[in-house]
Enzyme design. Structure first.
Site, mmCIF file in Angstrom:
data_model
loop_
_atom_site.group_PDB
_atom_site.id
_atom_site.type_symbol
_atom_site.label_atom_id
_atom_site.label_comp_id
_atom_site.label_asym_id
_atom_site.label_seq_id
_atom_site.Cartn_x
_atom_site.Cartn_y
_atom_site.Cartn_z
ATOM 1 N N HIS A 147 0.928 -0.908 -0.012
ATOM 2 C CA HIS A 147 0.406 0.134 0.128
ATOM 3 C C HIS A 147 1.216 1.270 0.171
ATOM 4 C CE1 HIS A 147 0.496 -1.378 3.973
ATOM 5 N NE2 HIS A 147 0.688 -0.800 4.218
ATOM 6 N N HIS A 206 0.792 5.072 1.473
ATOM 7 C CA HIS A 206 0.373 5.808 2.201
ATOM 8 C C HIS A 206 0.516 7.408 1.521
ATOM 9 C CE1 HIS A 206 0.244 3.733 5.550
ATOM 10 N NE2 HIS A 206 1.881 3.124 5.539
HETATM 11 P P1 5GP Z 1 2.071 -0.592 7.041
HETATM 12 O O1 5GP Z 1 2.353 -0.254 8.707
HETATM 13 O O2 5GP Z 1 2.232 -1.277 6.462
HETATM 14 O O3 5GP Z 1 3.520 0.476 6.429
HETATM 15 O O4 5GP Z 1 0.463 0.487 7.352
HETATM 16 C C1 5GP Z 1 -0.649 -0.193 7.465
HETATM 17 C C2 5GP Z 1 -1.548 0.927 8.104
HETATM 18 O O5 5GP Z 1 -2.841 0.475 7.505
HETATM 19 C C3 5GP Z 1 -1.695 1.075 9.077
HETATM 20 O O6 5GP Z 1 -1.604 2.969 9.346
HETATM 21 C C4 5GP Z 1 -3.465 1.186 9.783
HETATM 22 O O7 5GP Z 1 -3.588 2.320 10.714
HETATM 23 C C5 5GP Z 1 -3.889 0.573 8.623
HETATM 24 N N1 5GP Z 1 -5.212 -0.112 8.952
HETATM 25 C C6 5GP Z 1 -4.336 -1.848 9.452
HETATM 26 N N2 5GP Z 1 -5.754 -2.402 10.176
HETATM 27 C C7 5GP Z 1 -6.961 -1.410 8.768
HETATM 28 C C8 5GP Z 1 -7.862 -1.843 8.833
HETATM 29 O O8 5GP Z 1 -8.625 -2.994 9.400
HETATM 30 N N3 5GP Z 1 -8.350 -0.633 8.448
HETATM 31 C C9 5GP Z 1 -7.827 0.609 7.371
HETATM 32 N N4 5GP Z 1 -9.069 1.125 6.989
HETATM 33 N N5 5GP Z 1 -6.243 1.043 7.706
HETATM 34 C C10 5GP Z 1 -6.167 -0.245 8.621
#
Ligand code: 5GP
Ligand code: ZN
Length: 136
Positions: A98, A100
């Site tokens: 993903h 951001h």
């Molecule tokens: P990472 O830490 O992998 O770069 O980002 C994962 C992101 O996914 C985090 O910012 C977290 O808040 C978001 N996230 C995790 N679980 C969910 C969810 O169930 N729904 C949504 N909308 N975001 C999520």
């Protein structure tokens, strides 16, 4: 294998969807850096950036641009960050790639904690060579 983003894409889990096309979906991050922080996600389950097939990349960047533009117009922040965490060491917590996109504001006190290095004399070329040799 369970994946929260695959569940959102399939409609099994709820999300505040912002944009969708045949290859990409984009929704609000549930734990935002700032309100309006959005994730842009390929519909296929690809673990990280290097895992994404070439023919998905244009859609991903296209969607990211549309969403960033909409954040700027809709929320009128002072700026925005686009970033992606790849691998545990880089802070990735959901292993479905993903992007951001988060709005930013003057004096919002959010800082990446950087410990910037200095190359020694020949080190810069050595690092460049090690990377360059992997590019066909
Ligand atoms: P990472 O830490 O992998 O770069 O980002 C994962 C992101 O996914 C985090 O910012 C977290 O808040 C978001 N996230 C995790 N679980 C969910 C969810 O169930 N729904 C949504 N909308 N975001 C999520
Ligand atoms: Zn997934």
């Amino acid at each position: 294998m369970s994946c929260i983003f695959c569940d959102i894409i399939s409609g099994k889990s709820p999300a505040e969807i912002i944009y969708e096309d045949d290859k990409v979906v984009s929704f609000l991050d549930v734990k935002p850096i700032h309100f309006g922080h959005i994730l842009v996600v390929p519909k296929g389950h690809y673990v990280d950036f290097l895992d994404i097939p070439e023919d998905n990349l244009l859609s991903l960047i296209h969607a990211t641009r549309i969403v960033a533009g909409a954040i700027m117009k809709g929320l009128k922040p002072d700026g925005y960050n686009i970033f992606s965490n790849n691998g545990v060491a880089a802070g990735q917590s959901v292993f479905h790639f993903h992007m951001h996109i988060t709005p930013r504001y003057f004096n919002d006190e959010i800082k990446f904690m950087l410990n910037l290095k200095n190359y020694k004399e020949t080190e810069m070329k050595k690092f460049a060579d090690r990377i360059r040799q992997e590019i066909q």
